[in-house]
Design an enzyme around this catalytic site. Structure first.
Site, PDB file in Angstrom:
ATOM      1  CB  CYS A 111       1.052  36.697  68.434  1.00  9.87           C
ATOM      2  SG  CYS A 111       2.465  36.206  69.443  1.00  9.87           S
ATOM      3  CG  HIS A 214       1.698  41.266  68.705  1.00 10.11           C
ATOM      4  ND1 HIS A 214       0.553  40.841  69.356  1.00 10.11           N
ATOM      5  CD2 HIS A 214       2.682  40.436  69.090  1.00 10.11           C
ATOM      6  CE1 HIS A 214       0.842  39.799  70.131  1.00 10.11           C
ATOM      7  NE2 HIS A 214       2.131  39.530  69.979  1.00 10.11           N
ATOM      8  CD  GLU A 216      -2.001  43.149  68.324  1.00  9.35           C
ATOM      9  OE1 GLU A 216      -1.620  42.787  67.192  1.00  9.35           O
ATOM     10  OE2 GLU A 216      -1.714  42.534  69.372  1.00  9.35           O
TER      11      GLU A 216
END
Ligand code: MN
Length: 243
Positions: A111, A214, A216
């Site tokens: 990001c 993202h 994660e």
């Protein structure tokens, strides 16, 4: 193996003195490292002169999300719709990116990470897609759905690092209003959204991979996004072996 993660900074006003401008880290990013036996080393915002020693202590670096990038760093003044910025983190991360490349260690951007890597290498950004990106195809990039839910597709460049992990196409989350505009020196685009917005870049020497989404917050339920981390860890291991 040890991977350094740069800190985000708490810019929310608070009565708790130790939370003011506190350095913090995405828990779900730490989780994916630990699941794969990688030691996460957390890199707080530090004076630029410390970048060298910090990079020496790790086998690779991940730059996660955070606030917008100070536009003066790519030669612009702030437009009406830019968000929060904190130029001290920008300066530290730019020094860290240059040091990571000098030490030939792998670097991953997430990001904000893709944006600061691009700026560090001489690229520019859209400060705000909705007001600056002139296309009637523009899709929603600041998603209203919760952050762990994928909402739009990205198309991956055959032969790229991202293609190896994700295949031709992947469904990703999208929590950004800035994006890469002019691509920095030594970088090329390897992922785009259906509206043409740049969602992934890699370096010509293979050391950098950066994405606008993202992973994660996706890897727990989306195997392709976990594979992206696994392949990055493998790249760091291979590079360590080579030294
Ligand atoms: Mn997006």
């Amino acid at each position: 193996m040890k991977i350094g993660i740069t800190a985000d900074i708490n810019l929310v006003p608070t009565e708790v003195i130790n939370l003011r401008l506190a350095n913090y880290f995405p828990k779900q990013l730490i989780d994916v490292l630990q699941k794969h036996d990688i030691v996460p080393l957390l890199l707080p915002v530090a004076p630029e002169e410390m970048a060298k020693e910090l990079v020496k202590s790790v086998d690779g670096v991940i730059i996660p999300g955070g606030p917008d990038i100070a536009p003066y760093l790519y030669g612009e003044e702030p437009l009406e719709n830019i968000g929060n910025t904190y130029y001290q983190r920008d300066l530290f991360e730019i020094a860290l990116i240059k040091e990571t490349l000098a030490q030939r260690k792998p670097l991953m951007g997430i990001c904000r990470g893709i944006q600061i890597i691009n700026v560090a290498l001489g690229g520019t950004l859209y400060q705000d897609l909705a007001s600056q990106y002139k296309s009637d195809k523009l899709i929603q990039h600041a998603q209203k759905s919760q952050g762990f839910l994928p909402t739009h597709h990205v198309n991956l460049q055959p032969g790229s690092f991202l293609y190896q992990a994700l295949g031709k196409q992947s469904l990703v989350n999208s929590r950004h209003h800035e994006a890469v505009k002019k691509v920095g020196t030594g970088l090329h685009v390897t992922a785009t959204a259906p509206d043409g917005v740049i969602e992934g870049i890699e370096s010509d020497d293979g050391l950098i991979v950066a994405v606008q989404w993202h992973p994660e917050n996706l890897w727990q339920h989306h195997a392709d996004q976990e594979q992206l981390f696994v392949n990055f860890f493998a790249k760091a291991a291979a590079q360590k072996e080579r030294k």
